[in-house]
Scaffold this motif. Structure first.
Motif, PDB file in Angstrom:
ATOM      1  N   GLY A   1      77.719 -49.070  12.943  1.00  0.00           N
ATOM      2  CA  GLY A   1      78.904 -48.487  12.333  1.00  0.00           C
ATOM      3  C   GLY A   1      78.848 -46.991  12.159  1.00  0.00           C
ATOM      4  O   GLY A   1      78.074 -46.273  12.797  1.00  0.00           O
ATOM      5  N   GLY A   2      79.701 -46.512  11.257  1.00  0.00           N
ATOM      6  CA  GLY A   2      79.886 -45.092  11.007  1.00  0.00           C
ATOM      7  C   GLY A   2      81.367 -44.788  10.926  1.00  0.00           C
ATOM      8  O   GLY A   2      82.211 -45.582  11.343  1.00  0.00           O
ATOM      9  N   ARG A   3      81.690 -43.628  10.383  1.00  0.00           N
ATOM     10  CA  ARG A   3      83.100 -43.276  10.215  1.00  0.00           C
ATOM     11  C   ARG A   3      83.778 -43.124  11.576  1.00  0.00           C
ATOM     12  O   ARG A   3      83.363 -42.320  12.413  1.00  0.00           O
ATOM     13  CB  ARG A   3      83.239 -41.994   9.403  1.00  0.00           C
ATOM     14  CG  ARG A   3      84.679 -41.509   9.255  1.00  0.00           C
ATOM     15  CD  ARG A   3      84.839 -40.576   8.090  1.00  0.00           C
ATOM     16  NE  ARG A   3      84.760 -41.298   6.816  1.00  0.00           N
ATOM     17  CZ  ARG A   3      84.698 -40.700   5.624  1.00  0.00           C
ATOM     18  NH1 ARG A   3      84.680 -39.392   5.544  1.00  0.00           N
ATOM     19  NH2 ARG A   3      84.650 -41.429   4.517  1.00  0.00           N
ATOM     20  N   GLY A   4      84.808 -43.935  11.805  1.00  0.00           N
ATOM     21  CA  GLY A   4      85.541 -43.898  13.063  1.00  0.00           C
ATOM     22  C   GLY A   4      84.777 -44.471  14.236  1.00  0.00           C
ATOM     23  O   GLY A   4      85.199 -44.336  15.387  1.00  0.00           O
ATOM     24  N   VAL A   5      83.668 -45.138  13.963  1.00  0.00           N
ATOM     25  CA  VAL A   5      82.821 -45.704  15.023  1.00  0.00           C
ATOM     26  C   VAL A   5      82.657 -47.196  14.739  1.00  0.00           C
ATOM     27  O   VAL A   5      82.196 -47.573  13.655  1.00  0.00           O
ATOM     28  CB  VAL A   5      81.445 -45.008  15.074  1.00  0.00           C
ATOM     29  CG1 VAL A   5      80.561 -45.637  16.133  1.00  0.00           C
ATOM     30  CG2 VAL A   5      81.615 -43.514  15.345  1.00  0.00           C
ATOM     31  N   PHE A   6      82.965 -48.034  15.705  1.00  0.00           N
ATOM     32  CA  PHE A   6      82.969 -49.489  15.501  1.00  0.00           C
ATOM     33  C   PHE A   6      81.987 -50.165  16.471  1.00  0.00           C
ATOM     34  O   PHE A   6      82.277 -51.205  17.043  1.00  0.00           O
ATOM     35  CB  PHE A   6      84.387 -50.026  15.683  1.00  0.00           C
ATOM     36  CG  PHE A   6      85.397 -49.296  14.844  1.00  0.00           C
ATOM     37  CD1 PHE A   6      85.515 -49.583  13.489  1.00  0.00           C
ATOM     38  CD2 PHE A   6      86.200 -48.308  15.384  1.00  0.00           C
ATOM     39  CE1 PHE A   6      86.426 -48.899  12.696  1.00  0.00           C
ATOM     40  CE2 PHE A   6      87.110 -47.625  14.599  1.00  0.00           C
ATOM     41  CZ  PHE A   6      87.225 -47.915  13.249  1.00  0.00           C
ATOM     42  N   THR A   7      80.827 -49.550  16.597  1.00  0.00           N
ATOM     43  CA  THR A   7      79.830 -50.010  17.559  1.00  0.00           C
ATOM     44  C   THR A   7      78.472 -50.122  16.885  1.00  0.00           C
ATOM     45  O   THR A   7      78.273 -49.704  15.745  1.00  0.00           O
ATOM     46  CB  THR A   7      79.717 -49.024  18.739  1.00  0.00           C
ATOM     47  OG1 THR A   7      79.239 -47.753  18.234  1.00  0.00           O
ATOM     48  CG2 THR A   7      81.049 -48.825  19.435  1.00  0.00           C
ATOM     49  N   TYR A   8      77.517 -50.664  17.651  1.00  0.00           N
ATOM     50  CA  TYR A   8      76.107 -50.603  17.265  1.00  0.00           C
ATOM     51  C   TYR A   8      75.300 -50.199  18.478  1.00  0.00           C
ATOM     52  O   TYR A   8      75.742 -50.316  19.625  1.00  0.00           O
ATOM     53  CB  TYR A   8      75.623 -51.939  16.686  1.00  0.00           C
ATOM     54  CG  TYR A   8      75.582 -53.086  17.665  1.00  0.00           C
ATOM     55  CD1 TYR A   8      74.420 -53.384  18.387  1.00  0.00           C
ATOM     56  CD2 TYR A   8      76.691 -53.907  17.862  1.00  0.00           C
ATOM     57  CE1 TYR A   8      74.366 -54.455  19.269  1.00  0.00           C
ATOM     58  CE2 TYR A   8      76.653 -54.971  18.748  1.00  0.00           C
ATOM     59  CZ  TYR A   8      75.489 -55.241  19.447  1.00  0.00           C
ATOM     60  OH  TYR A   8      75.448 -56.293  20.326  1.00  0.00           O
ATOM     61  N   GLU A   9      74.087 -49.707  18.227  1.00  0.00           N
ATOM     62  CA  GLU A   9      73.192 -49.332  19.326  1.00  0.00           C
ATOM     63  C   GLU A   9      71.753 -49.458  18.858  1.00  0.00           C
ATOM     64  O   GLU A   9      71.480 -49.579  17.655  1.00  0.00           O
ATOM     65  CB  GLU A   9      73.473 -47.912  19.813  1.00  0.00           C
ATOM     66  CG  GLU A   9      73.313 -46.815  18.767  1.00  0.00           C
ATOM     67  CD  GLU A   9      73.730 -45.456  19.328  1.00  0.00           C
ATOM     68  OE1 GLU A   9      72.963 -44.915  20.153  1.00  0.00           O
ATOM     69  OE2 GLU A   9      74.813 -44.951  18.937  1.00  0.00           O
TER      70      GLU A   9
END
Length: 565
Positions: free
Chosen positions: A190-198
């Motif tokens: 996640g993260g602000r404005g981010v809808f992914t993982y890595e």
């Protein structure tokens, strides 16, 4: 005769009263139990120089504290920049962030700090410990949002932050990091404005980030997310529990597959940033082979709290906590209330297996100037008590610990508490809640001197085959000293210390270990033969604090390293 009978009645009454007082007051707390105390506070330092937005305890018994670099001048001015250039007294240098420390290392034994170097801004970032004790720190703000930083602790205080030449695929601001069971790899979510993982490190050079629809689904666009800093807990079957906003899933990160969708936690409001409740995975126990996994979520902000806070009105936070068993096939949130509303609260697992809820506010939400009414009283939660008897209120502090504060458990059993800055700069005057640089320790009731005769001392760990740790499933022994005979309940816990920030204690984990035998050797010395956790799914490789708990009274913890064969 009547006088004699009256005198006898008076004597009987006095004896009865004395008996009741002795039983209900003098002996109301069992020997070896610390249930009756409220703890106390210690002021350790008046100025850490740096706001403790982020905090982590290393296995060298030092605490890494760091803030954002974008706040400008901190409370720790440097004589020279890290490139060697002198910091002068002119206006430009006084306003140059590189002439100030933004990270420090706190020595527990010396009660002292030293400055550390930061090259890019780690504002609202995440981190986890690798198996060798190195802190891997990911993300931040601006030029720091894709950065990967490492801090490898050392004994002579010569270690410092090192920034990797490699970068994250996506910008990670308000993301969470989970250590994984295999290959010293972490997962950043996640993260602000981010809808992914890595993953870090990436499985291959061609790997990118992976979309996680759950983060889209839980995003509240009108309240700046309410799914930032998602709660992550590694389950004993190797899957990942992810909680955001009010929803949660069981996620197979190896297959990029949602295994299970759990019921929504009851009630209004949200639990994740900026609503900022907190979560723990309750202690895992050898008695069920560490397979009964239960999570707990407490506090958060009311619906609409962010919007009303922008207008200068602060809604009461949430009082509710939810517990849910996430293993097996039957899942239901069991709800109960804290003694009062709370948000931005840290939840820490104590050596006793009880939960300490500390720091935070009663109204508003997370963010600059968006909360009021600091929560000054810690709450103690006893998971094994009956409903209605689990919470108690401990001694209050006089220092507000709200936005950008943190707390962590120390090896001696105290809780280190620091930080607090609801202002976007270091501001000490003309504001309701000034920037807070004082460093405190909360001393829980179990550390009271009256329990010293029950407290295990001189704990040492004996490895059978290696000086570098204990392999999974291996037997090892612990020796300790008791001033008198042990209680009926002697437990051995292993605790993975968290990385704490924004009310999230990432990778915090406690295991209750199997004791195969406990024998008295001589002159008060005891030897326990213990069994290490069975796998990295149960206990990811790394350093843990091992504690002997005698009738609810913990020893000073010693470090043990669990590792693969």
């Amino acid at each position: 005769m009547a006088k004699k009978e009256n005198l006898l009645l008076i004597i009987k009454f006095m004896i009865t009263t004395l008996f009741l007082l002795l039983n209900f007051v003098g002996f109301g707390v069992a020997a070896g139990s610390s249930e009756g105390g409220k703890g106390r506070w210690q002021l350790l330092l008046n100025n850490t120089g740096v706001v403790a937005m982020h905090m982590a305890l290393t296995h060298h018994n030092a605490v890494i504290i760091f803030d954002q670099t974008g706040a400008g001048q901190s409370g720790y001015r440097l004589r020279r920049r890290y490139n060697g250039a002198k910091c002068r007294g002119n206006r430009d240098d006084l306003e140059d962030w590189s002439c100030y420390a933004h990270s420090v290392e706190y020595s527990i034994s010396d009660n002292s700090i030293r400055p550390l170097r930061l090259d890019t801004d780690p504002w609202c970032s995440s981190a986890a410990f690798l198996s060798n004790g190195t802190l891997i720190q990911t993300g931040g703000y601006g030029s720091g949002s894709r950065r990967i930083r490492y801090f490898r602790p050392c004994k002579r205080s010569r270690c410092d932050w090192k920034q990797s030449k490699r970068a994250l695929h996506d910008e990670r601001w308000y993301s969470s990091t989970q250590i994984l069971p295999e290959n010293d790899r972490v997962m950043v979510v996640g993260g602000r404005g981010v809808f992914t993982y890595e993953f870090v490190p990436k499985p291959s050079s061609r790997d990118t980030s992976i979309d996680l629809p759950f983060l889209h689904h839980t995003n509240d666009r009108h309240s700046r997310g309410n799914n930032l800093y998602p709660f992550l807990h590694l389950v004993s079957d190797g899957n990942l529990f992810i909680f955001a906003n009010r929803e949660s899933i069981l996620f197979n990160y190896r297959m990029n597959q949602v295994v299970k969708t759990f019921p929504r936690i009851p009630g209004d409001g949200a639990r994740n940033y900026p609503s900022s409740g907190s979560s723990v995975i309750l202690p895992l126990d050898y008695t069920n082979n560490f397979q009964n996994v239960e999570v707990m979520v407490c506090g958060g902000a009311a619906s609409g709290a962010y919007r009303t806070a922008e207008q200068g009105r602060f809604l009461n936070g949430l009082r509710s906590c939810g517990r849910m068993v996430i293993s097996g096939n039957r899942h239901k949130w069991n709800m109960e209330n804290m003694p009062g509303p709370r948000l931005m609260n840290d939840m820490l697992i104590l050596p006793t297996g009880q939960i300490l809820i500390i720091n935070g506010a009663k109204r508003g939400c997370a963010g600059y100037g968006k909360a009021a009414s600091p929560s000054l009283q810690p709450y103690l939660y006893k998971p094994k008590q009956i409903l209605g008897k689990r919470f108690s209120v401990l001694r209050a502090t006089k220092i507000a610990r709200m936005y950008h504060s943190s707390a962590t458990l120390l090896p001696d059993g105290r809780i280190l508490v620091a930080g607090g800055n609801p202002n976007n700069r270091y501001t000490f005057t003309n504001v309701t809640y000034p920037t807070e640089l004082r460093l405190q320790a909360f001393v829980p009731p179990y550390m009271d001197e009256q329990y010293d005769t029950q407290r295990p001392a001189n704990v040492s760990i004996n490895y059978n085959n290696s000086t570098y740790g204990v392999t999974y499933g291996e037997k090892f022994s612990v020796q300790f000293l008791l001033a008198r005979r042990p209680s009926n309940v002697v437990e051995f816990t292993a605790y993975a210390p968290p990385f704490t920030t924004h009310a999230v204690s990432m990778n915090q984990r406690m295991l209750k270990l199997r004791c195969r035998s406990l024998v008295r050797v001589e002159d008060g010395w005891m030897r326990a033969n213990l069994e290490a956790p069975p796998s990295s799914n149960v206990a990811p490789p790394g350093y843990y604090m091992l504690t002997v708990v005698n009738g609810g009274i913990p020893s000073i913890s010693q470090w043990v390293r669990f590792k693969p064969a």
